[in-house]
Scaffold this active site. Sequence first.
Site, PDB file in Angstrom:
ATOM      1  CG  HIS A 197      -2.001  -1.051   1.120  1.00 38.87           C
ATOM      2  ND1 HIS A 197      -3.114  -1.064   1.936  1.00 38.87           N
ATOM      3  CD2 HIS A 197      -2.135  -2.142   0.318  1.00 38.87           C
ATOM      4  CE1 HIS A 197      -3.874  -2.107   1.645  1.00 38.87           C
ATOM      5  NE2 HIS A 197      -3.286  -2.778   0.672  1.00 38.87           N
ATOM      6  CB  SER A 221       3.929   8.741   2.156  1.00 42.02           C
ATOM      7  OG  SER A 221       3.275   7.784   1.336  1.00 42.02           O
ATOM      8  CB  SER A 239       1.642 -17.879  -0.154  1.00 38.98           C
ATOM      9  OG  SER A 239       2.083 -19.011   0.560  1.00 38.98           O
ATOM     10  CG  ASP A 294      -2.340 -20.767   1.389  1.00 40.40           C
ATOM     11  OD1 ASP A 294      -2.295 -20.607   2.631  1.00 40.40           O
ATOM     12  OD2 ASP A 294      -1.315 -20.822   0.686  1.00 40.40           O
TER      13      ASP A 294
END
Length: 363
Positions: free
Chosen positions: A75, A98, A204, A221
């Site tokens: 992100h 940031s 994963s 998973d």
Amino acid sequence: MKLSLLSTFAAVIIGALALPQGPGGGGSVTCPGGQSTSNSQCCVWFDVLDDLQTNFYQGSKCESPVRKILRIVFHDAIGFSPALTAAGQFGGGGADGSIIAHSNIELAFPANGGLTDTVEALRAVGINHGVSFGDLIQFATAVGMSNCPGSPRLEFLTGRSNSSQPSPPSLIPGPGNTVTAILDRMGDAGFSPDEVVDLLAAHSLASQEGLNSAIFRSPLDSTPQVFDTQFYIETLLKGTTQPGPSLGFAEELSPFPGEFRMRSDALLARDSRTACRWQSMTSSNEVMGQRYRAAMAKMSVLGFDRNALTDCSDVIPSAVSNNAAPVIPGGLTVDDIEVSCPSEPFPEIATASGPLPSLAPAP
């Protein structure tokens, strides 16, 4: 300071192939703590390593903090848009930290829900050790993954400035987006459809918390504490089960109880632009790790000139190996795979013995 796409790609491949020796084992500089490294600028990171492993990762565990940092690293870096820059707007600083420096703004973005405590913990580490937030996010990601068996040792470059601006909003692709929207956003940041699939290897180790609160921390998973290809295999299984009392936001039916399936993952696994790359990730943990390492090396320098950074990869520990072969989970067969790549047969993957799994929440 941005490299051309060609030079960036070449540098990433060179970096991906030049595997570091190990924590404190690859250089000629002796740090105050007695560790050996390739550059004196790397010495501070041994102290950060000890702090993170003891406190942030609660004794070098592969648990929720690792999953949170994997969200944060993506992100933070994907707040980078050459298209906005070309239109005369601020396009974001990429992997500049940031999300920590301007948490009052970026944590209000819907995609960043649930990250406040982790971001504030990282802020304290960065301030205590005098390192930039951009560097710290990359380092904490590489260290966190080293706690999860099977993970590749990620490249770590230091030297990012702590000067940043808030990322523009709406640059983080989400689980409710269409494949076209995801590929367009990632393409703007410089990633091909193949590299998008490669980056999703992070799933994963993933679980969800905010998409369906009734099944909090349901994993994506069956092996959420191991970096392996099960995510790619299991996302291709037919969805037959609703793991919670109702479907959550951007949730699809899953193959067995306890597993959460994101709509974006299900779509990418079956879309003609990404299905063959997805299928190619099902049968080799080694290939998956190599591709993920290269894609992460590329993402880690978005907004930066990698030649102006210092390679401190030798501070990063090595993960425990994962020698388990990929399997189709028990109770299912290859006939339960929704093969979506028309040009290649589905790889031969063994079927596990035993009944259909029922998964517990990820720790």
